[in-house]
Write a protein that holds these residues in place. Structure first.
Motif, PDB file in Angstrom:
ATOM      1  N   GLU A 141     -36.120  20.635  -0.519  1.00 15.86           N
ATOM      2  CA  GLU A 141     -35.720  21.579  -1.561  1.00 15.86           C
ATOM      3  C   GLU A 141     -34.549  22.459  -1.137  1.00 15.86           C
ATOM      4  OE1 GLU A 141     -39.326  23.694  -2.054  1.00 15.86           O
ATOM      5  OE2 GLU A 141     -40.210  22.220  -3.413  1.00 15.86           O
ATOM      6  N   LYS A 142     -34.108  22.329   0.092  1.00 12.66           N
ATOM      7  CA  LYS A 142     -33.096  23.245   0.614  1.00 12.66           C
ATOM      8  C   LYS A 142     -31.763  23.124  -0.127  1.00 12.66           C
ATOM      9  CE  LYS A 142     -31.598  25.021   5.087  1.00 12.66           C
ATOM     10  NZ  LYS A 142     -31.638  24.819   6.566  1.00 12.66           N
ATOM     11  N   TRP A 143     -31.447  21.938  -0.629  1.00 10.45           N
ATOM     12  CA  TRP A 143     -30.156  21.744  -1.290  1.00 10.45           C
ATOM     13  C   TRP A 143     -30.041  22.521  -2.601  1.00 10.45           C
ATOM     14  CZ3 TRP A 143     -29.648  19.634  -6.168  1.00 10.45           C
ATOM     15  CH2 TRP A 143     -30.766  18.966  -6.690  1.00 10.45           C
ATOM     16  N   THR A 144     -31.163  22.912  -3.172  1.00 11.11           N
ATOM     17  CA  THR A 144     -31.122  23.622  -4.457  1.00 11.11           C
ATOM     18  C   THR A 144     -30.623  25.064  -4.299  1.00 11.11           C
ATOM     19  OG1 THR A 144     -33.440  24.323  -4.237  1.00 11.11           O
ATOM     20  CG2 THR A 144     -33.011  22.223  -5.329  1.00 11.11           C
ATOM     21  N   ASN A 145     -30.600  25.588  -3.086  1.00 11.42           N
ATOM     22  CA  ASN A 145     -30.174  26.972  -2.854  1.00 11.42           C
ATOM     23  C   ASN A 145     -28.721  27.074  -2.406  1.00 11.42           C
ATOM     24  OD1 ASN A 145     -32.843  27.886  -3.391  1.00 11.42           O
ATOM     25  ND2 ASN A 145     -33.437  27.397  -1.272  1.00 11.42           N
ATOM     26  N   ARG A 146     -27.974  26.003  -2.524  1.00 18.20           N
ATOM     27  CA  ARG A 146     -26.585  26.005  -2.089  1.00 18.20           C
ATOM     28  C   ARG A 146     -25.690  26.702  -3.119  1.00 18.20           C
ATOM     29  NH1 ARG A 146     -24.562  21.653  -2.857  1.00 18.20           N
ATOM     30  NH2 ARG A 146     -22.894  21.586  -1.316  1.00 18.20           N
ATOM     31  N   ASP A 147     -24.602  27.290  -2.598  1.00 21.68           N
ATOM     32  CA  ASP A 147     -23.568  27.855  -3.475  1.00 21.68           C
ATOM     33  C   ASP A 147     -22.556  26.760  -3.783  1.00 21.68           C
ATOM     34  OD1 ASP A 147     -24.741  30.361  -3.409  1.00 21.68           O
ATOM     35  OD2 ASP A 147     -23.638  30.947  -1.600  1.00 21.68           O
ATOM     36  N   THR A 182     -18.659  19.784   0.079  1.00 22.22           N
ATOM     37  CA  THR A 182     -19.245  20.127   1.374  1.00 22.22           C
ATOM     38  C   THR A 182     -20.343  19.172   1.800  1.00 22.22           C
ATOM     39  OG1 THR A 182     -20.867  21.608   0.349  1.00 22.22           O
ATOM     40  CG2 THR A 182     -18.739  22.559   0.997  1.00 22.22           C
ATOM     41  N   ASP A 183     -20.942  18.482   0.845  1.00 20.18           N
ATOM     42  CA  ASP A 183     -22.016  17.534   1.153  1.00 20.18           C
ATOM     43  C   ASP A 183     -22.160  16.562  -0.011  1.00 20.18           C
ATOM     44  OD1 ASP A 183     -24.059  16.249   2.479  1.00 20.18           O
ATOM     45  OD2 ASP A 183     -25.219  18.053   2.860  1.00 20.18           O
ATOM     46  N   ASN A 188     -31.815  13.805   0.302  1.00 25.31           N
ATOM     47  CA  ASN A 188     -32.284  15.149  -0.046  1.00 25.31           C
ATOM     48  C   ASN A 188     -32.321  16.065   1.165  1.00 25.31           C
ATOM     49  OD1 ASN A 188     -33.460  13.000  -1.778  1.00 25.31           O
ATOM     50  ND2 ASN A 188     -34.156  14.730  -3.013  1.00 25.31           N
ATOM     51  N   LEU A 189     -32.483  15.502   2.345  1.00 29.71           N
ATOM     52  CA  LEU A 189     -32.548  16.310   3.556  1.00 29.71           C
ATOM     53  C   LEU A 189     -31.181  16.903   3.877  1.00 29.71           C
ATOM     54  CD1 LEU A 189     -34.734  13.952   5.784  1.00 29.71           C
ATOM     55  CD2 LEU A 189     -35.470  16.067   4.665  1.00 29.71           C
ATOM     56  N   PRO A 190     -31.142  18.091   4.487  1.00 24.45           N
ATOM     57  CA  PRO A 190     -29.857  18.680   4.880  1.00 24.45           C
ATOM     58  C   PRO A 190     -29.108  17.780   5.853  1.00 24.45           C
ATOM     59  CG  PRO A 190     -31.633  20.301   5.000  1.00 24.45           C
ATOM     60  CD  PRO A 190     -32.279  18.976   4.760  1.00 24.45           C
ATOM     61  N   ARG A 191     -27.798  17.898   5.851  1.00 27.09           N
ATOM     62  CA  ARG A 191     -26.975  16.998   6.644  1.00 27.09           C
ATOM     63  C   ARG A 191     -27.264  17.121   8.136  1.00 27.09           C
ATOM     64  NH1 ARG A 191     -20.618  17.255   5.678  1.00 27.09           N
ATOM     65  NH2 ARG A 191     -20.800  19.181   6.890  1.00 27.09           N
ATOM     66  N   TYR A 196     -18.508  12.658   6.475  1.00 25.17           N
ATOM     67  CA  TYR A 196     -19.712  12.851   7.271  1.00 25.17           C
ATOM     68  C   TYR A 196     -20.982  12.567   6.472  1.00 25.17           C
ATOM     69  CZ  TYR A 196     -16.785  15.109  10.796  1.00 25.17           C
ATOM     70  OH  TYR A 196     -15.840  15.366  11.754  1.00 25.17           O
ATOM     71  N   SER A 197     -20.871  12.567   5.158  1.00 28.86           N
ATOM     72  CA  SER A 197     -22.051  12.352   4.325  1.00 28.86           C
ATOM     73  C   SER A 197     -22.451  10.885   4.244  1.00 28.86           C
ATOM     74  CB  SER A 197     -21.807  12.883   2.905  1.00 28.86           C
ATOM     75  OG  SER A 197     -21.497  14.253   2.923  1.00 28.86           O
ATOM     76  N   PHE A 198     -21.511   9.973   4.517  1.00 27.84           N
ATOM     77  CA  PHE A 198     -21.859   8.578   4.257  1.00 27.84           C
ATOM     78  C   PHE A 198     -21.301   7.583   5.262  1.00 27.84           C
ATOM     79  CE2 PHE A 198     -18.054   9.615   1.745  1.00 27.84           C
ATOM     80  CZ  PHE A 198     -17.176   8.595   2.088  1.00 27.84           C
ATOM     81  N   TRP A 199     -20.523   8.004   6.284  1.00 28.26           N
ATOM     82  CA  TRP A 199     -19.993   6.964   7.169  1.00 28.26           C
ATOM     83  C   TRP A 199     -21.073   6.426   8.088  1.00 28.26           C
ATOM     84  CZ3 TRP A 199     -15.756  10.130  10.195  1.00 28.26           C
ATOM     85  CH2 TRP A 199     -16.361  11.100  10.978  1.00 28.26           C
TER      86      TRP A 199
END
Length: 783
Positions: A349-355, A362-363, A421-424, A742-745
């Motif tokens: 659920e951590k991604w829901t609190n991002r600005d 950024t991700d 869903n997990l943080p990077r 960094y998100s997908f390589w």
């Protein structure tokens, strides 16, 4: 006709009528049939048989009761009556419509047609990267040799009509389905046995297994060792080790070996999957898979026929074992065990609190795929929302091959998965990796044959798309429904075309409409004057239609021609209703930019082209030794001048060389045109590898990569525009869909190959996908 021959023929007919009309006992019938009738000389008999053969419509001369070679050695003799029989015919079969007219799937072609492999179609002998495992040929792995003169069954005649006649039970397309495990009761296997062994103490059992694997010890020796350990540990602390296993059998039961995994037997030739329990009861079980069920030639509709099992000698005789085994860890078991980890759902659920900021990446959550992924195929509701952050999972999968053994050439494949869903910072950690499959070796699977391995994986993914209920636990006394979707495939080029059914990257781009230019026997992707005409995404629905049509091709030549014309073949991934084989298949920056373009420019253009001499390489090596970098930055090995230059550089070392070393080491050694190529490429890589990027940076990076392609074409020629140079133009599109590189390589997935190469981890992956007590130092994905 000779009167005597006619008379003898009449006698034969009368005798036949007598035999068939008068009731006789078995002994009388045999006696009548064994009586001899003079049929004349060899030449007369030969003429008579020739006339009968001409009267037999469609009779195959190769299956005749007599051959010319046999008759050449005959003399006058008497022989029993030979009653020719005709093969039973079924006219209704020849009128069966296999494919409806309105589906446009009929690809009428003669079996002798051939496709132009060099013209951009079915040249499947290469990938578009430096991965050596890319090439394969569609004609490999077949059990028959395709010879028109192949013998048919001895007991039946073959007629031309058989080429067009199929039974109602014939399956019109090749089947990739995996056998069902009806006896695999997941819910009952979910509970672990009650044991007082603390989770740190389970390392004793793990060490014993590692000891067995390291020294190749038999189970009998390990059984004695476990009994010895029990005696020693009980004397040390009887209360603590009172439930220590008493035998190797109890150890495997305690560690839940094989409880949450399936094992398939695999045909070594066609890769068809079978249940072990179904084939081990039969010695010499042969594969019954048919690649072309409705092939126009009957001899090519025969089953594969390869033996799937081996007889392994033992002291008491022999046992039957499969030649190849396909272990399939349960995705459901891995997901459920992850949800039982403390704090796992809060990480989801951590991604829901991002600005969020418009135009800033950024991700992966800032990409278009995450924002627009549909909850179903018939509505516009979003799949990823704050309300479903901990129950709707998006995973990225990777297919790759690696060498698990140092002393043998043995290639093993693995399909990994990560939960986006997990943080990077924790997404690519070993304990958060999913293992979807481990493909058996010793060679890479051939092209579309990987569908046999993908079929059971896709079955489970379809189940997750509909929703899987987590069993109740202490943290979740109520049932929790989990949905999961594959939102990204990150692979090198050879693996990408196998996983998603695309043609070789040397023939055409799988994202846009660019086709390769063929000059002689070499292809290239030069020519940018008409870029506006071909630089736009392919239609995924058209891809699906063409892939489905590939399944209905009845011959290998027809398949090759179809791939040449439409650039696709069938993939089991297309059974996922939400899967987009164009956008969801990214261009991997690691293989494209660093193992592809960087290596190509330095080694092929400049070293092999004579722009950099051996003395220049030694000078570069001395300069590199004088550069001091911080400890957290990757250094390159001091072997620039070794061998042909840059010998054995890994992808990470090429990245460090381009971003840090290239300009200070090479700038004054290059001419102006090559300096422009280097400067543009280094600038593009520097922009793309930023952890936070924006639209302007992506646009600038794309312009720089396009300028690199134009400069290479201008100074070296169109033939030096490789598939990787063209594919690099799509990397910025992938960033808009999935965020920064960094998100997908694939760097994180490549590190997993090194871990899987360890025999101990292979043992646990195949036999022990879910331990009741997980040691903290063991990656969860191996348990």
């Amino acid at each position: 006709m000779d009167p005597r021959t006619f008379e003898r023929h009449q006698q034969e007919i009368e005798r036949f009528r007598t035999i068939t009309s008068v009731p006789q006992s078995t002994s009388q019938f045999r006696s009548s049939m064994s009586s001899s009738v003079d049929v004349g000389s060899s030449s007369t008999s030969k003429r008579r048989r020739k006339q009968e053969e001409e009267e037999e419509e469609g009779q195959d001369s190769s299956n005749s009761s007599y051959s010319d070679s046999d008759e050449s050695n005959q003399t006058d003799y008497q022989e029993p009556i030979n009653i020719p029989t005709k093969r039973k015919r079924y006219p209704k079969f020849r009128q069966t419509e296999l494919i409806p007219d309105d589906e446009n799937l009929n690809n009428d072609s003669d079996d002798n047609d051939s496709s132009d492999d060099n013209g951009g179609g079915s040249d499947d002998n290469g990938g578009g990267s430096d991965d050596n495992g890319g090439g394969s040929d569609d004609n490999d792995g077949l059990n028959d040799n395709g010879d028109d003169n192949e013998d048919f069954d001895n007991n039946e005649s073959y007629t031309e009509d058989d080429d067009r006649g199929f039974s109602d039970d014939d399956v019109p397309i090749e089947q990739f389905t995996a056998p069902d495990f009806d006896d695999f009761d997941f819910e009952s296997d979910d509970e672990y046995p009650d044991s007082n062994i603390e989770f740190n103490d389970s390392w004793i059992l793990l060490w014993i297994l590692k000891y067995q694997a390291r020294f190749h010890l038999p189970d009998v020796a390990i059984n004695s060792l476990i009994k010895f350990f029990r005696i020693v540990l009980s004397d040390a602390d009887n209360e603590r080790f009172k439930n220590f296993p008493t035998s190797s059998y109890m150890m495997r039961k305690m560690l839940e070996f094989g409880k949450h995994s399936k094992r398939y037997a695999v045909c070594p030739s066609c890769n068809k999957l079978y249940k072990e329990s179904e084939i081990l009861s039969t010695s010499g079980f042969k594969c019954n898979h048919v690649e072309f069920p409705i092939h126009p030639r009957r001899n090519l509709r025969k089953p594969c026929g390869t033996e799937v099992t081996d007889r392994v000698p033992t002291t008491s005789g022999f046992i039957i074992k499969p030649k190849m085994v396909y272990p399939l860890p349960s995705l459901k078991a891995q997901i459920i065990a992850m949800y039982r980890r403390p704090g796992f759902e809060s990480l989801l659920e951590k991604w829901t609190n991002r600005d969020e900021e418009a135009g800033l990446y950024t991700d992966i959550y800032d990409g278009e795929i995450w924002k627009t992924f549909p909850s179903s195929t018939d509505n516009s509701a979003q799949f990823f929302t704050p309300d479903t952050a901990d129950s709707h999972l998006g995973i990225m999968i990777n297919l790759d091959w690696f060498q698990p053994f140092d002393s043998a050439s043995y290639s093993t494949g693995a399909i990994y998965g990560v939960i986006c869903n997990l943080p990077r910072e924790v997404r690519f950690k070993k304990e958060n990796m999913l293992i979807l499959a481990l493909l058996p070796g010793p060679n890479e699977v051939k092209l579309h044959k990987i569908n046999h391995y993908l079929a059971p994986i896709v079955d489970e993914l379809l189940e997750f798309w509909s929703g899987v209920n987590l069993p109740p636990s202490e943290d979740h006394p109520e049932v929790k429904k989990i949905r999961l979707a594959v939102i990204c495939c990150a692979n090198d080029i050879p693996a990408a075309r196998k996983l998603c059914g695309h043609i070789s990257a040397k023939a055409a781009c799988y994202r846009c409409h660019k086709r390769a230019n063929v000059v002689g026997r070499r292809s290239n992707f030069g020519g940018f004057d008409d870029i506006s005409e071909w630089f736009h995404d392919r239609d995924p629905e058209e891809h699906r239609t063409n892939a489905e049509a590939w399944r209905y091709c009845t011959t290998r030549d027809e398949r090759d021609a179809h791939v040449s014309a439409n650039l696709v073949r069938w993939s089991e991934m297309l059974r996922l209703p939400y899967f987009n084989p164009i956008r969801h298949l990214i261009v991997d920056p690691m293989h494209c930019l660093f193992l592809g373009i960087a290596k190509w420019i330095v080694k092929k253009l400049w070293i092999d082209g004579g722009k950099l001499s051996k003395s220049d390489l030694k000078l570069m090596e001395n300069r590199a030794k004088q550069i001091k970098l911080p400890a957290d930055m990757g250094r390159i090995p001091y072997k620039i001048s070794t061998g042909d230059g840059f010998s054995g550089f890994t992808a990470d070392q090429w990245k460090s060389f381009i971003l840090i070393y290239a300009i200070p080491l090479m700038w004054d050694l290059l001419v102006t045109s090559d300096r422009n190529i280097l400067a543009n490429f280094v600038k593009a890589c520097s922009l793309l590898t930023c952890r936070i990027i924006n639209i302007d940076m992506l646009s600038q990076a794309h312009d720089r990569l396009l300028q690199v392609a134009l400069l290479i074409e201008e100074n070296y020629g169109q033939e030096f525009i490789t598939p990787n140079i063209h594919l690099s133009l799509h990397i910025t599109d992938c960033c808009e869909d999935y965020g920064p590189l960094y998100s997908f390589w694939c760097y994180s997935f490549e590190r997993m190959n090194g871990l899987l190469g360890n025999k101990l981890f292979l043992l646990f992956l195949c036999l022990c996908p879910n331990l009741p007590y997980r040691p903290t130092n063991i990656p969860y994905c191996f348990l």
